[in-house]
Design an enzyme around this catalytic site. Sequence first.
Site, PDB file in Angstrom:
ATOM      1  N   LYS A 152       0.867  -1.407  -0.287  1.00 39.31           N
ATOM      2  CA  LYS A 152      -0.111   0.323  -0.138  1.00 39.31           C
ATOM      3  C   LYS A 152       0.818   1.240  -0.167  1.00 39.31           C
ATOM      4  O   LYS A 152       2.372   1.018   0.259  1.00 39.31           O
ATOM      5  CB  LYS A 152      -1.466   0.301   1.131  1.00 39.31           C
ATOM      6  N   ASP A 153      -0.057   2.460  -0.229  1.00 34.36           N
ATOM      7  CA  ASP A 153       1.123   3.555  -0.653  1.00 34.36           C
ATOM      8  C   ASP A 153       1.325   4.129   0.730  1.00 34.36           C
ATOM      9  O   ASP A 153       0.668   3.568   2.093  1.00 34.36           O
ATOM     10  CB  ASP A 153      -0.066   4.461  -1.031  1.00 34.36           C
ATOM     11  N   LYS A 154       2.472   4.917   0.665  1.00 32.48           N
ATOM     12  CA  LYS A 154       2.921   5.801   2.010  1.00 32.48           C
ATOM     13  C   LYS A 154       2.134   7.280   2.095  1.00 32.48           C
ATOM     14  O   LYS A 154       1.735   6.655   3.179  1.00 32.48           O
ATOM     15  CB  LYS A 154       4.534   6.140   1.539  1.00 32.48           C
TER      16      LYS A 154
END
Length: 694
Positions: free
Chosen positions: A298-300
Amino acid sequence: MKEDSDVTNVPECFISDHEGFLGSIKNLIKDFVVTEIDINGQHVNTASETQTPACASSHKYNEASADSMENSHQSVFQEADDSGDCGADATVPSPCSFDLSVILGQAVSEELEQFVLTLKDENTAKQELSLGHFPDKHHRANVHRAVRHRFPFLMTVTIQPEIRVREDPDYRELSQLVSEDEAEDFFRFIDAKVRGSSYTFGPDDSKEHRTVVHHFLSRRFGKLVETKSFSDLGKTAITVRLREQGRPKKRTTEERKEEEVYTAFTLCKENLETLEAISYMAAALGVLPSDFTYAGIKDKRAITYQSMVVKKVSPQRLREKSAEFEKRGMRLSQILPVSEPLRLGRLQGNHFDLVVRDLRPHEAGDTHSSGGNSHTHLTALVKEAVENVKARGFVNYYGPQRFGTMQSVQSDHVGLALLKEDMVGAVRLFFTPEEGDDPQSQAKRHFMQTDNAKECLALMPSSKARERLMLRALNRYGTGPDGCAQAWLSLPHSTRVFYPHAYCSRVWNEAVAHRLTTLGHRVRRGDLVWMQEEQNKPGDTGDTGSPQIHVVTEQEEQEGVYTLGHVLLPMPGNTVKYPENSMGTWFKERLARDGLDNCRFRVSGLKLNLPGCYRPLLASPRNLRYQLNTPARGERGGRGDEKEAFGSSSMSDWQLNGATVGGKQDSLTLTLNFDLDSSCYATICLREIMKCDP
């Protein structure tokens, strides 16, 4: 259509022709919320505490990755990188799974590296090194595993709570019979103890020598393995097979029970990469990052919710650490025991809650000066854009996160060098520094200028696990072709294969743009589609290796049997079938332009094999809802105070109540809520809506 962007590798070719609008995303962390949808169709942050997570052993591979990659690659590749728009390198499992600087600490790790060099240089077998005292038994177990994995020729001894390390005499004896690399690989094979697995030494024409090797293996490992000589194409080699009854040496009942403990949980994180969060949790729990499994990255720069399973940690112990994790931006919930790890790609997709701020038309001019008329025009643009994508979908490009945004050398360039088996070139591309004086760029710049891996290692930040793993190997094996190959082999397989996948993704992006601009938006003869069930007859698919692929016939084109949403394009690889129209020629010429006209999509020296996959040309958001609001009032009273939903109501019923702050009318904000399959990027969906890079 504009030319491909060197920055994003995402062509500017769209499926709809609406005007679009300008705006920005990720101004605030809360503007980008990603929630994983598990294999049962449940949002992981709302699933029942008593519901067992979908951790079945079989899984559908989603192409990258990764990555970034908010996609999980629907393919025959053996890894996935689901993301929800994650960072450039997020498509891969943690490369620091066996990073001794994480397990032992930087100082002891470097001391161990020097100890190994001393063993090699001085050819002494009795030297011994203390790695320190480890009161926690979990930490001790991980030290043993990590040292054996990194240096299979070493043996670790516990004199509680101290761990000492020395050279394994069996390794020394075997390395005098076979090559050093073969001895290392054999000890890794023995240490892994994968039931039913085998290891084959290199060809050996001397029967007498083979007999000596057989006798040694039988004497030292006879209870664990069986050996046999096999001949192939006139060459004979020894193959070693793990016996069915083979088991790890002297594992206690307590250790076996510990190995079988799995705990599932939902991780909510803010402003953290998935692998960064895992590394921190692993250190706090005294386990390895590789003990954590997940369905996708998942994205930061987002708030993300995802399922995870950790091995060798009980639910009670995980709950005890939850308060500590929360201080680092991680919240754990739905903690419960399960029977197996979570498999990569075991998810249906992701749900997105996005906010696009500072909306304005593409044309120049003061969009705020005309008051309600400007807002009315902008509202019409937004409604047309979102409704078009809701009805028609979007071009299913790989997003710029797949290639590395704002990087001097992007991941696909490294992947091309690897496919061409240019190991030195790939390493130098990997270590090309960015502009600026940050520590990582300084370290890379030093390596490029001096070729001194040891000095570069001292400069490289400890958080850069991949770079440090490669530098250690370069320091040990040198910076020539063989040393560079060893540097790539020091990375986990899923990390190595990410780079060739990035190259193939770039070719796919270019292919879909070329397909739309030359063949249009209709299905054409020779296109590839998923075979309809009634057509699924033996022999229809030739030798493609995928019985579901069908080549569109001229009659089917004329009758309009398929729509553009059915069309697939192949990701380059060694098992895929290419379209039987002008696109087939395009793929051949495109690969030849990069010097890959005879590429087998295998790099045997790095144990890489890219079979390829088929990716749908179009993707569609599901359960799409959208709202316009004025952020000043909406945010003061809680988001949603002054927003109007028109995803399910007509524009004639909608009126904008504009607010002013400091005498200036507020810009509009668009809120979007939708689901995407795990192979799709939210940023690419937004790009089709807005007709620009958000």
